[in-house]
Motif scaffolding. Structure first.
Motif, PDB file in Angstrom:
ATOM      1  N   LYS A  56       0.840  -1.205   0.000  1.00 11.04           N
ATOM      2  CA  LYS A  56       0.000   0.000   0.000  1.00 11.04           C
ATOM      3  C   LYS A  56       0.874   1.253   0.000  1.00 11.04           C
ATOM      4  N   LYS A  57       1.902   1.261   0.840  1.00  6.98           N
ATOM      5  CA  LYS A  57       2.783   2.431   0.927  1.00  6.98           C
ATOM      6  C   LYS A  57       3.589   2.631  -0.359  1.00  6.98           C
ATOM      7  N   LEU A  58       3.772   1.553  -1.140  1.00  5.64           N
ATOM      8  CA  LEU A  58       4.483   1.647  -2.414  1.00  5.64           C
ATOM      9  C   LEU A  58       3.536   1.985  -3.568  1.00  5.64           C
ATOM     10  N   GLY A  59       2.260   2.244  -3.240  1.00  2.44           N
ATOM     11  CA  GLY A  59       1.345   2.747  -4.254  1.00  2.44           C
ATOM     12  C   GLY A  59       0.298   1.782  -4.769  1.00  2.44           C
ATOM     13  N   ALA A  60       0.171   0.603  -4.151  1.00  2.00           N
ATOM     14  CA  ALA A  60      -0.825  -0.369  -4.612  1.00  2.00           C
ATOM     15  C   ALA A  60      -2.227   0.219  -4.515  1.00  2.00           C
ATOM     16  N   GLY A  61      -3.127  -0.296  -5.354  1.00  2.00           N
ATOM     17  CA  GLY A  61      -4.526   0.113  -5.321  1.00  2.00           C
ATOM     18  C   GLY A  61      -5.284  -0.703  -4.297  1.00  2.00           C
ATOM     19  N   TYR A  62      -6.065  -1.684  -4.765  1.00  2.00           N
ATOM     20  CA  TYR A  62      -6.832  -2.551  -3.859  1.00  2.00           C
ATOM     21  C   TYR A  62      -5.903  -3.584  -3.221  1.00  2.00           C
ATOM     22  N   VAL A  63      -5.926  -3.689  -1.904  1.00  2.00           N
ATOM     23  CA  VAL A  63      -5.125  -4.694  -1.198  1.00  2.00           C
ATOM     24  C   VAL A  63      -6.041  -5.537  -0.323  1.00  2.00           C
ATOM     25  N   PHE A  64      -5.987  -6.859  -0.518  1.00  2.00           N
ATOM     26  CA  PHE A  64      -6.746  -7.813   0.288  1.00  2.00           C
ATOM     27  C   PHE A  64      -5.757  -8.686   1.049  1.00  2.00           C
ATOM     28  N   ALA A  65      -6.050  -8.953   2.326  1.00  2.00           N
ATOM     29  CA  ALA A  65      -5.179  -9.795   3.144  1.00  2.00           C
ATOM     30  C   ALA A  65      -6.030 -10.785   3.924  1.00  2.00           C
ATOM     31  N   ASN A  66      -5.486 -11.973   4.147  1.00  2.00           N
ATOM     32  CA  ASN A  66      -6.175 -12.960   4.983  1.00  2.00           C
ATOM     33  C   ASN A  66      -5.171 -13.653   5.900  1.00  2.00           C
TER      34      ASN A  66
END
Length: 173
Positions: A56-66
């Motif tokens: 996210k900090k590197l510019g990703a858009g949608y991030v999903f984590a499990n």
């Protein structure tokens, strides 16, 4: 590489992924060298959430984590708040909780045994240009992992090794 001024705040508790271990350092190193701008990212078995937060900090858009672990579920939400990454979508559970979509990048810092059985399933949430970042194993385990990965349509495109621990980037063959 000096170009990034990033600060990650991780409250480790008992989850894996404080950034101190080689498995985390090697995959973070590969991540920092990659382009994340507007990419959709799946952090599989997120632990503390450190990889999702970095993406996210590197510019990703949608991030999903499990993650399946109860401790991780509490810990990741705390770390997302500490890092002002509340828009990361986290669900407790295995691959069954993952949205039915194709991700541009998949992150999996887990262990050899989990990875060995996951390449097929991870193919189902990928597309032709998806990059799969794996870590949590020894370099000597890479040939075994690649047999399973290649059978599921992935090929090695890069790796980083530190003190015998390995992280690798796989792409669709």
């Amino acid at each position: 590489s000096g170009a990034y001024e990033l600060e990650l705040i991780i409250q480790p508790k008992t989850s894996f992924g404080t950034g101190h271990h080689e498995t985390t350092r090697t995959i973070l190193g590969l991540m920092i060298e990659s382009n994340w701008k507007e990419k959709s990212v799946f952090d599989f078995g997120a632990g503390t959430g450190i990889l999702a937060i970095l993406a996210k900090k590197l510019g990703a858009g949608y991030v999903f984590a499990n993650d399946i672990d109860n401790w991780a579920a509490e810990n990741i939400l705390e770390n997302l708040a500490l890092n002002h990454c509340d828009e990361i979508d986290f669900k407790k559970g295995g691959l069954e909780v993952c949205p039915e979509k194709s991700f541009d990048c998949i992150l999996a810092n887990i262990n050899k045994n989990v990875l060995m059985g996951s390449f097929d399933k991870l193919s189902s949430v990928s597309h032709a240009k998806t990059e799969l970042f794996i870590s949590g194993f020894f370099e000597t385990d890479l040939p075994d992992l690649l047999i399973n990965a290649e059978a599921a349509g992935w090929k090695l495109s890069g790796k980083r090794v530190e003190n015998g621990w390995c992280a690798a980037i796989l792409q669709k063959a």
